[in-house]
Design a protein around this motif. Structure first.
Motif, mmCIF file in Angstrom:
data_model
loop_
_atom_site.group_PDB
_atom_site.id
_atom_site.type_symbol
_atom_site.label_atom_id
_atom_site.label_comp_id
_atom_site.label_asym_id
_atom_site.label_seq_id
_atom_site.Cartn_x
_atom_site.Cartn_y
_atom_site.Cartn_z
ATOM 1 N N SER A 297 -16.199 -12.155 -48.447
ATOM 2 C CA SER A 297 -15.193 -11.761 -47.456
ATOM 3 C C SER A 297 -15.855 -10.923 -46.368
ATOM 4 O O SER A 297 -16.878 -10.267 -46.611
ATOM 5 N N HIS A 298 -15.279 -10.964 -45.184
ATOM 6 C CA HIS A 298 -15.796 -10.210 -44.028
ATOM 7 C C HIS A 298 -17.287 -10.500 -43.786
ATOM 8 O O HIS A 298 -18.052 -9.617 -43.407
ATOM 9 N N ARG A 299 -17.650 -11.728 -44.004
ATOM 10 C CA ARG A 299 -19.060 -12.133 -43.861
ATOM 11 C C ARG A 299 -19.491 -12.192 -42.402
ATOM 12 O O ARG A 299 -20.649 -11.928 -42.060
ATOM 13 N N PHE A 300 -18.561 -12.544 -41.519
ATOM 14 C CA PHE A 300 -18.923 -12.795 -40.121
ATOM 15 C C PHE A 300 -18.557 -11.589 -39.269
ATOM 16 O O PHE A 300 -17.428 -11.436 -38.805
ATOM 17 N N ASP A 301 -19.540 -10.706 -39.059
ATOM 18 C CA ASP A 301 -19.322 -9.551 -38.202
ATOM 19 C C ASP A 301 -19.522 -9.961 -36.749
ATOM 20 O O ASP A 301 -19.756 -11.136 -36.433
ATOM 21 N N GLU A 302 -19.429 -8.990 -35.837
ATOM 22 C CA GLU A 302 -19.517 -9.294 -34.409
ATOM 23 C C GLU A 302 -20.848 -9.950 -34.059
ATOM 24 O O GLU A 302 -20.907 -10.878 -33.243
ATOM 25 N N GLU A 303 -21.901 -9.471 -34.666
ATOM 26 C CA GLU A 303 -23.221 -10.045 -34.381
ATOM 27 C C GLU A 303 -23.309 -11.495 -34.858
ATOM 28 O O GLU A 303 -23.831 -12.362 -34.141
ATOM 29 N N ALA A 304 -22.783 -11.770 -36.056
ATOM 30 C CA ALA A 304 -22.812 -13.137 -36.586
ATOM 31 C C ALA A 304 -21.956 -14.073 -35.739
ATOM 32 O O ALA A 304 -22.332 -15.222 -35.480
ATOM 33 N N ILE A 305 -20.797 -13.557 -35.299
ATOM 34 C CA ILE A 305 -19.904 -14.368 -34.463
ATOM 35 C C ILE A 305 -20.566 -14.698 -33.130
ATOM 36 O O ILE A 305 -20.530 -15.844 -32.671
ATOM 37 N N GLU A 306 -21.192 -13.703 -32.519
ATOM 38 C CA GLU A 306 -21.878 -13.943 -31.246
ATOM 39 C C GLU A 306 -23.026 -14.931 -31.414
ATOM 40 O O GLU A 306 -23.234 -15.819 -30.578
ATOM 41 N N SER A 307 -23.764 -14.815 -32.524
ATOM 42 C CA SER A 307 -24.858 -15.749 -32.783
ATOM 43 C C SER A 307 -24.331 -17.165 -32.940
ATOM 44 O O SER A 307 -24.912 -18.126 -32.419
ATOM 45 N N ALA A 308 -23.223 -17.300 -33.666
ATOM 46 C CA ALA A 308 -22.638 -18.626 -33.874
ATOM 47 C C ALA A 308 -22.139 -19.213 -32.555
ATOM 48 O O ALA A 308 -22.331 -20.402 -32.271
ATOM 49 N N GLN A 309 -21.500 -18.403 -31.731
ATOM 50 C CA GLN A 309 -21.017 -18.876 -30.433
ATOM 51 C C GLN A 309 -22.175 -19.287 -29.527
ATOM 52 O O GLN A 309 -22.100 -20.309 -28.839
ATOM 53 N N GLN A 310 -23.208 -18.482 -29.524
ATOM 54 C CA GLN A 310 -24.377 -18.817 -28.712
ATOM 55 C C GLN A 310 -25.013 -20.116 -29.203
ATOM 56 O O GLN A 310 -25.410 -20.972 -28.406
ATOM 57 N N TYR A 311 -25.092 -20.254 -30.499
ATOM 58 C CA TYR A 311 -25.644 -21.477 -31.088
ATOM 59 C C TYR A 311 -24.823 -22.695 -30.651
ATOM 60 O O TYR A 311 -25.372 -23.716 -30.238
ATOM 61 N N ALA A 312 -23.487 -22.569 -30.727
ATOM 62 C CA ALA A 312 -22.623 -23.682 -30.344
ATOM 63 C C ALA A 312 -22.799 -24.035 -28.869
ATOM 64 O O ALA A 312 -22.829 -25.211 -28.496
ATOM 65 N N ARG A 313 -22.925 -23.010 -28.008
ATOM 66 C CA ARG A 313 -23.118 -23.272 -26.579
ATOM 67 C C ARG A 313 -24.428 -23.996 -26.326
ATOM 68 O O ARG A 313 -24.493 -24.939 -25.533
ATOM 69 N N GLN A 314 -25.471 -23.565 -27.003
ATOM 70 C CA GLN A 314 -26.764 -24.211 -26.818
ATOM 71 C C GLN A 314 -26.764 -25.634 -27.376
ATOM 72 O O GLN A 314 -27.435 -26.518 -26.840
ATOM 73 N N ALA A 315 -26.009 -25.838 -28.445
ATOM 74 C CA ALA A 315 -25.998 -27.151 -29.087
ATOM 75 C C ALA A 315 -25.132 -28.167 -28.344
ATOM 76 O O ALA A 315 -25.320 -29.371 -28.493
ATOM 77 N N SER A 316 -24.203 -27.696 -27.516
ATOM 78 C CA SER A 316 -23.185 -28.586 -26.969
ATOM 79 C C SER A 316 -23.768 -29.692 -26.086
ATOM 80 O O SER A 316 -23.326 -30.837 -26.148
ATOM 81 N N ARG A 317 -24.762 -29.361 -25.256
ATOM 82 C CA ARG A 317 -25.320 -30.372 -24.353
ATOM 83 C C ARG A 317 -25.999 -31.483 -25.132
ATOM 84 O O ARG A 317 -25.841 -32.672 -24.825
ATOM 85 N N ALA A 318 -26.765 -31.091 -26.152
ATOM 86 C CA ALA A 318 -27.453 -32.108 -26.940
ATOM 87 C C ALA A 318 -26.460 -32.948 -27.724
ATOM 88 O O ALA A 318 -26.639 -34.158 -27.876
#
Length: 247
Positions: free
Chosen positions: A144-165
C-alpha cells in the motif's frame, strides 16, 4: 533485445524504445520490450512491480503486453466490469492513483477481486498516442502507498517519453495491416478476373455475361463472389466445356 550489450540503466527511455521500434516489426514484441524497461526502471530492489499496457481500439480494451502472467490476470479483472483505474486512465487521459485498495471506495465490484490477487496499490498512467486510440501504463504493487510523488512523476515522465515510440509502432502496424488488406483485395480481383475468363471460354459469352453468371451463382449458392471464383479457378479443367451456373 535492443541494447542487450549496454547497461539498460544508461539508456534513455527514448533511445531504448527507438531501437526496439526499429529492430522489431511486431508491435507485441515492441510492447514487451517497453514493459521490460518499465519494470527495470520503476521497481524497487526488493520488489518487482506488475506492469501491463491496456490499449483501447474501437471501444474494445485489451492488454497488449504484460510483465507476467499475474500482471495479465490482474489487468483483465477490470475488463470484466468495463471499468477500473487503468481503463479510466486510458479513456479519460488522466492519471489514476489508488494509494490503498482497501481504503478506496471506487469500483466496489472490481476492488475485492484485486485484493484477492494481493494487490494493495495501483497506478494507471495514460500514454498519449496520436492514432485516435488510447492506452495506459498499468502498475500494480503488493504494498500500500507504494507510489509516492517521486514514483508518480517518474511513471508520468516514462509514459511521455514512451508515447512517441508507441504511436510509431501502432502506425507501422496499421500500415502493415493496410498493405495486407490491399494485397488481399488485389488477389481477390485477380481471382474473379480469372474466373470470368474461364466462364467466357466455357460458355462462349461476353465478359459482362460471364460476370452476371458468376454473380447469380454467388447469390443462389449463398457464397461470397471471391470464394466462388476461387473454387472455380482451383477446379477448372481446360478440357471441360459448357459449365453453367444455376441462377
Amino acid at each position: 533485445m535492443p541494447g542487450e550489450n549496454q547497461d539498460a540503466s544508461k539508456l534513455t527511455v527514448e533511445e531504448f524504445l527507438h531501437d526496439a521500434a526499429v529492430d522489431n516489426t511486431d508491435i507485441e514484441v515492441f510492447l514487451h520490450a517497453l514493459l521490460r524497461l518499465a519494470v527495470h526502471n520503476l521497481s524497487h530492489p526488493d520488489e518487482e512491480l506488475l506492469c501491463g499496457i491496456t490499449l483501447l481500439r474501437h471501444k474494445k480494451a485489451a492488454t497488449v503486453a504484460s510483465s507476467s502472467d499475474r500482471a495479465q490476470r490482474v489487468d483483465e479483472i477490470q475488463y470484466d466490469y468495463d471499468d477500473g483505474p487503468c481503463l479510466r486512465a486510458a479513456r479519460e487521459g488522466d492519471l489514476v492513483h489508488v494509494a490503498d485498495v482497501h481504503e478506496d471506495a471506487r469500483w466496489p465490484e472490481y476492488r475485492p477481486r484485486v485484493i484477492e490477487e494481493g494487490i494493495r496499490s495501483i497506478l494507471g498512467v495514460p500514454i498519449p498516442i496520436d492514432s485516435g486510440d488510447s492506452a495506459a501504463l498499468n502498475l500494480y504493487s503488493n504494498e500500500s502507498h507504494r507510489f509516492d510523488e517521486e514514483a508518480i512523476e517518474s511513471a508520468q515522465q516514462y509514459a511521455r517519453q514512451a508515447s512517441r515510440a508507441l504511436s510509431l509502432a501502432i502506425r507501422l502496424a496499421r500500415h502493415r495491416d493496410a498493405e495486407a488488406n490491399l494485397e488481399a483485395a488485389l488477389d481477390s480481383r485477380t481471382t474473379v478476373a480469372l474466373a470470368i475468363g474461364i466462364i467466357m471460354g466455357q460458355n462462349r459469352c461476353s465478359q459482362d455475361e460471364a460476370f452476371d453468371l458468376l454473380r447469380s451463382a454467388s447469390s443462389s449458392r449463398n457464397m461470397k463472389l471471391r470464394d466462388l471464383a476461387a473454387d472455380l479457378v482451383t477446379s477448372a479443367d481446360p478440357s471441360t466445356e459448357g459449365a453453367h451456373f444455376d441462377r
